[in-house]
Design a protein around this motif. Structure first.
Motif, PDB file in Angstrom:
ATOM      1  N   LEU A 100       7.773 -12.728   7.940  1.00 15.16           N
ATOM      2  CA  LEU A 100       7.277 -11.307   7.437  1.00 15.16           C
ATOM      3  C   LEU A 100       6.847 -10.830   6.140  1.00 15.16           C
ATOM      4  O   LEU A 100       7.371 -11.639   5.054  1.00 15.16           O
ATOM      5  CB  LEU A 100       9.216 -10.233   7.112  1.00 15.16           C
ATOM      6  N   GLU A 101       5.725 -10.507   5.800  1.00 15.90           N
ATOM      7  CA  GLU A 101       5.049 -10.872   4.872  1.00 15.90           C
ATOM      8  C   GLU A 101       3.629  -9.520   4.715  1.00 15.90           C
ATOM      9  O   GLU A 101       3.176  -9.505   5.719  1.00 15.90           O
ATOM     10  CB  GLU A 101       4.892 -11.480   4.011  1.00 15.90           C
ATOM     11  N   MET A 102       3.119  -8.863   3.893  1.00 15.35           N
ATOM     12  CA  MET A 102       1.730  -7.378   3.825  1.00 15.35           C
ATOM     13  C   MET A 102       1.533  -8.806   2.616  1.00 15.35           C
ATOM     14  O   MET A 102       1.605  -9.090   2.039  1.00 15.35           O
ATOM     15  CB  MET A 102       2.372  -7.010   2.566  1.00 15.35           C
ATOM     16  N   HIS A 103       0.357  -9.045   2.858  1.00 13.88           N
ATOM     17  CA  HIS A 103      -0.760  -9.158   2.437  1.00 13.88           C
ATOM     18  C   HIS A 103      -2.270  -8.259   1.772  1.00 13.88           C
ATOM     19  O   HIS A 103      -2.559  -7.635   2.483  1.00 13.88           O
ATOM     20  CB  HIS A 103      -2.035 -10.977   3.391  1.00 13.88           C
ATOM     21  N   ILE A 104      -2.118  -8.510   0.890  1.00 14.03           N
ATOM     22  CA  ILE A 104      -3.259  -7.618   0.217  1.00 14.03           C
ATOM     23  C   ILE A 104      -4.302  -8.815  -0.675  1.00 14.03           C
ATOM     24  O   ILE A 104      -3.693 -10.166  -1.246  1.00 14.03           O
ATOM     25  CB  ILE A 104      -2.409  -6.614  -1.104  1.00 14.03           C
ATOM     26  N   ASP A 105      -5.174  -8.504  -0.897  1.00  8.40           N
ATOM     27  CA  ASP A 105      -6.318  -9.825  -1.942  1.00  8.40           C
ATOM     28  C   ASP A 105      -5.675  -8.714  -3.017  1.00  8.40           C
ATOM     29  O   ASP A 105      -5.231  -8.600  -3.457  1.00  8.40           O
ATOM     30  CB  ASP A 105      -7.837  -9.629  -1.470  1.00  8.40           C
ATOM     31  N   THR A 106      -6.830 -10.273  -3.919  1.00  6.51           N
ATOM     32  CA  THR A 106      -6.986 -10.195  -5.188  1.00  6.51           C
ATOM     33  C   THR A 106      -7.622  -8.949  -6.861  1.00  6.51           C
ATOM     34  O   THR A 106      -6.872  -8.933  -7.534  1.00  6.51           O
ATOM     35  CB  THR A 106      -7.649 -10.834  -6.064  1.00  6.51           C
ATOM     36  N   ASP A 107      -7.810  -8.505  -5.589  1.00  4.67           N
ATOM     37  CA  ASP A 107      -8.676  -6.930  -6.239  1.00  4.67           C
ATOM     38  C   ASP A 107      -7.795  -5.714  -5.813  1.00  4.67           C
ATOM     39  O   ASP A 107      -7.398  -4.659  -6.901  1.00  4.67           O
ATOM     40  CB  ASP A 107      -9.167  -6.552  -5.421  1.00  4.67           C
ATOM     41  N   ASP A 108      -6.727  -5.899  -5.569  1.00  2.00           N
ATOM     42  CA  ASP A 108      -5.711  -4.748  -4.794  1.00  2.00           C
ATOM     43  C   ASP A 108      -4.448  -5.322  -5.983  1.00  2.00           C
ATOM     44  O   ASP A 108      -3.753  -4.282  -6.667  1.00  2.00           O
ATOM     45  CB  ASP A 108      -5.318  -4.386  -3.498  1.00  2.00           C
ATOM     46  N   SER A 109      -4.404  -6.294  -5.531  1.00  4.70           N
ATOM     47  CA  SER A 109      -3.190  -6.878  -6.791  1.00  4.70           C
ATOM     48  C   SER A 109      -3.125  -6.995  -8.627  1.00  4.70           C
ATOM     49  O   SER A 109      -2.927  -6.140  -8.869  1.00  4.70           O
ATOM     50  CB  SER A 109      -3.557  -8.810  -6.463  1.00  4.70           C
ATOM     51  N   ASN A 110      -4.720  -6.422  -8.904  1.00  7.38           N
ATOM     52  CA  ASN A 110      -4.771  -5.856 -10.027  1.00  7.38           C
ATOM     53  C   ASN A 110      -4.548  -4.956 -10.179  1.00  7.38           C
ATOM     54  O   ASN A 110      -4.461  -3.562 -10.987  1.00  7.38           O
ATOM     55  CB  ASN A 110      -6.731  -7.392 -10.460  1.00  7.38           C
ATOM     56  N   ALA A 111      -5.340  -4.174  -9.622  1.00  9.66           N
ATOM     57  CA  ALA A 111      -5.392  -2.797  -9.618  1.00  9.66           C
ATOM     58  C   ALA A 111      -4.291  -1.973  -9.670  1.00  9.66           C
ATOM     59  O   ALA A 111      -4.360  -0.720 -10.194  1.00  9.66           O
ATOM     60  CB  ALA A 111      -6.089  -2.176  -8.235  1.00  9.66           C
ATOM     61  N   PHE A 112      -3.246  -2.797  -8.480  1.00  7.55           N
ATOM     62  CA  PHE A 112      -1.821  -1.968  -8.789  1.00  7.55           C
ATOM     63  C   PHE A 112      -1.142  -2.912  -9.673  1.00  7.55           C
ATOM     64  O   PHE A 112      -0.259  -2.732  -9.994  1.00  7.55           O
ATOM     65  CB  PHE A 112      -1.593  -1.725  -7.416  1.00  7.55           C
ATOM     66  N   GLY A 113      -1.531  -4.206 -10.644  1.00  6.63           N
ATOM     67  CA  GLY A 113      -0.402  -4.681 -11.077  1.00  6.63           C
ATOM     68  C   GLY A 113       0.405  -5.175 -10.149  1.00  6.63           C
ATOM     69  O   GLY A 113       1.601  -5.455 -10.526  1.00  6.63           O
ATOM     70  N   ILE A 114       0.597  -5.500  -8.652  1.00 10.19           N
ATOM     71  CA  ILE A 114       1.749  -6.186  -8.267  1.00 10.19           C
ATOM     72  C   ILE A 114       1.348  -8.119  -8.657  1.00 10.19           C
ATOM     73  O   ILE A 114       0.374  -8.717  -8.900  1.00 10.19           O
ATOM     74  CB  ILE A 114       1.215  -5.894  -6.451  1.00 10.19           C
ATOM     75  N   LYS A 115       1.956  -8.950  -8.433  1.00 10.63           N
ATOM     76  CA  LYS A 115       2.456  -9.919  -8.340  1.00 10.63           C
ATOM     77  C   LYS A 115       2.721 -10.963  -7.040  1.00 10.63           C
ATOM     78  O   LYS A 115       3.711  -9.599  -6.464  1.00 10.63           O
ATOM     79  CB  LYS A 115       3.442 -10.121  -9.686  1.00 10.63           C
ATOM     80  N   GLN A 116       2.708 -11.843  -6.598  1.00  7.13           N
ATOM     81  CA  GLN A 116       3.706 -12.892  -5.503  1.00  7.13           C
ATOM     82  C   GLN A 116       4.345 -12.536  -5.168  1.00  7.13           C
ATOM     83  O   GLN A 116       5.355 -12.635  -6.731  1.00  7.13           O
ATOM     84  CB  GLN A 116       3.324 -14.001  -5.803  1.00  7.13           C
ATOM     85  N   GLY A 117       5.323 -11.753  -4.185  1.00  8.60           N
ATOM     86  CA  GLY A 117       6.596 -11.741  -4.354  1.00  8.60           C
ATOM     87  C   GLY A 117       7.620 -10.395  -4.361  1.00  8.60           C
ATOM     88  O   GLY A 117       8.585 -10.188  -4.884  1.00  8.60           O
ATOM     89  N   ASP A 118       6.125  -9.765  -4.880  1.00  3.91           N
ATOM     90  CA  ASP A 118       7.046  -7.782  -5.084  1.00  3.91           C
ATOM     91  C   ASP A 118       7.242  -7.349  -4.013  1.00  3.91           C
ATOM     92  O   ASP A 118       6.442  -7.989  -3.157  1.00  3.91           O
ATOM     93  CB  ASP A 118       6.269  -7.544  -6.191  1.00  3.91           C
ATOM     94  N   THR A 119       8.194  -6.682  -3.593  1.00  2.31           N
ATOM     95  CA  THR A 119       8.661  -6.078  -3.007  1.00  2.31           C
ATOM     96  C   THR A 119       8.273  -4.348  -3.185  1.00  2.31           C
ATOM     97  O   THR A 119       8.301  -3.609  -3.874  1.00  2.31           O
ATOM     98  CB  THR A 119      10.019  -5.508  -2.605  1.00  2.31           C
ATOM     99  N   LEU A 120       7.653  -4.304  -2.360  1.00  2.00           N
ATOM    100  CA  LEU A 120       7.103  -2.518  -1.958  1.00  2.00           C
ATOM    101  C   LEU A 120       7.719  -2.023  -0.538  1.00  2.00           C
ATOM    102  O   LEU A 120       8.384  -2.508   0.382  1.00  2.00           O
ATOM    103  CB  LEU A 120       4.880  -2.549  -1.340  1.00  2.00           C
ATOM    104  N   GLU A 121       7.262  -0.492  -0.960  1.00  2.00           N
ATOM    105  CA  GLU A 121       7.631   0.372   0.092  1.00  2.00           C
ATOM    106  C   GLU A 121       6.582   1.275   1.416  1.00  2.00           C
ATOM    107  O   GLU A 121       5.738   1.396   0.576  1.00  2.00           O
ATOM    108  CB  GLU A 121       7.939   2.116  -0.764  1.00  2.00           C
ATOM    109  N   ILE A 122       7.401   0.657   2.078  1.00  2.00           N
ATOM    110  CA  ILE A 122       6.100   1.249   3.066  1.00  2.00           C
ATOM    111  C   ILE A 122       6.668   2.930   3.749  1.00  2.00           C
ATOM    112  O   ILE A 122       7.417   3.343   3.602  1.00  2.00           O
ATOM    113  CB  ILE A 122       6.777   0.779   4.557  1.00  2.00           C
ATOM    114  N   LEU A 123       5.777   3.263   3.808  1.00  2.00           N
ATOM    115  CA  LEU A 123       5.947   4.770   4.036  1.00  2.00           C
ATOM    116  C   LEU A 123       5.401   5.535   5.519  1.00  2.00           C
ATOM    117  O   LEU A 123       4.115   4.852   5.430  1.00  2.00           O
ATOM    118  CB  LEU A 123       4.784   5.947   2.775  1.00  2.00           C
TER     119      LEU A 123
END
Length: 221
Positions: free
Chosen positions: A197-220
């Motif tokens: 279980l893991e969501m995968h994003i690339d570095t552009d999304d990571s930088n745009a949304f301020g997301i770090k490896q291991g963060d927890t996000l909410e599925i809508l």
């Protein structure tokens, strides 16, 4: 093996009981899970055995640098240089094991540096994508196709999919909180028994949304 079978049987019986209770209004409605851990995927390359030989020499194996989140997959010590019409990117890590077809996964910002226009695709769907030249210590490989921007996706087992109330191929939205928060759309659900279980994003999304490896996000939904 016995413990796993017992767990699967217990989970199945529990699910049946809850469904029967809900039919007669004896239990609250089942609420699917909605939080998922996220992994940030940097640019990388998957190579075929044939191209590995051209790049690194005959009988050269991929050597493991470290395991990554998905079972059986690993980051290799071996790296290549990506060469495009407008520029190059050095020290791009190979991920193992070998693939049938060589594939390059980069972010859109990196594609502009190289001078190519890759489509947003599911891994493995490289038809019609642009090619690049790969350079290794033993030689080069020129690809006619194989460069993509990986789509946002969430890996799940079948049990995970049931718990989250989603199915393979479904597109969901994911909510990001924080100072650069927002909604990520077109996130694909990928279901297979050997996934973790893991969501995968690339570095552009990571930088745009301020997301770090291991963060927890909410599925809508």
């Amino acid at each position: 093996m016995t413990e796993q079978v017992n767990k699967e049987l217990t989970d199945y019986i529990t699910q049946l009981i809850m469904e029967e209770l809900q039919r007669y209004d004896l239990a609250p409605a089942w609420e699917p899970l909605n939080l998922v851990p996220v992994g940030v995927s940097a640019r990388h390359v998957h190579v075929s055995a044939e191209h590995m030989e051209l790049l690194f020499g005959k009988d050269k194996p991929l050597t493991k640098f470290k395991d990554i989140s998905q079972p059986g997959q690993f980051a290799a010590n071996e790296k290549v240089t990506l060469i495009g019409p407008k520029g190059m990117i050095e020290n791009v890590r190979i991920l193992g094991p070998f693939r049938k077809n060589t594939q390059i996964e980069i972010a859109a910002s990196e594609a502009r540096k190289l001078g190519v226009h890759p489509p947003v695709r599911e891994s493995g769907r490289i038809e019609g994508s642009p090619g690049l030249q790969l350079a290794g210590p033993n030689g080069t490989v020129t690809l006619e196709q194989g460069c993509i921007v990986a789509e946002r996706h969430i890996h799940m087992t079948p049990d995970d999919a049931r718990a989250y109330g989603v199915q393979h191929g479904q597109k969901v939205q994911v909510k990001v909180t924080g100072e650069k928060g927002g909604i990520m759309d077109c996130v694909s659900i990928k279901v297979r028994a050997d996934y973790a279980l893991e969501m995968h994003i690339d570095t552009d999304d990571s930088n745009a949304f301020g997301i770090k490896q291991g963060d927890t996000l909410e599925i809508l939904r």
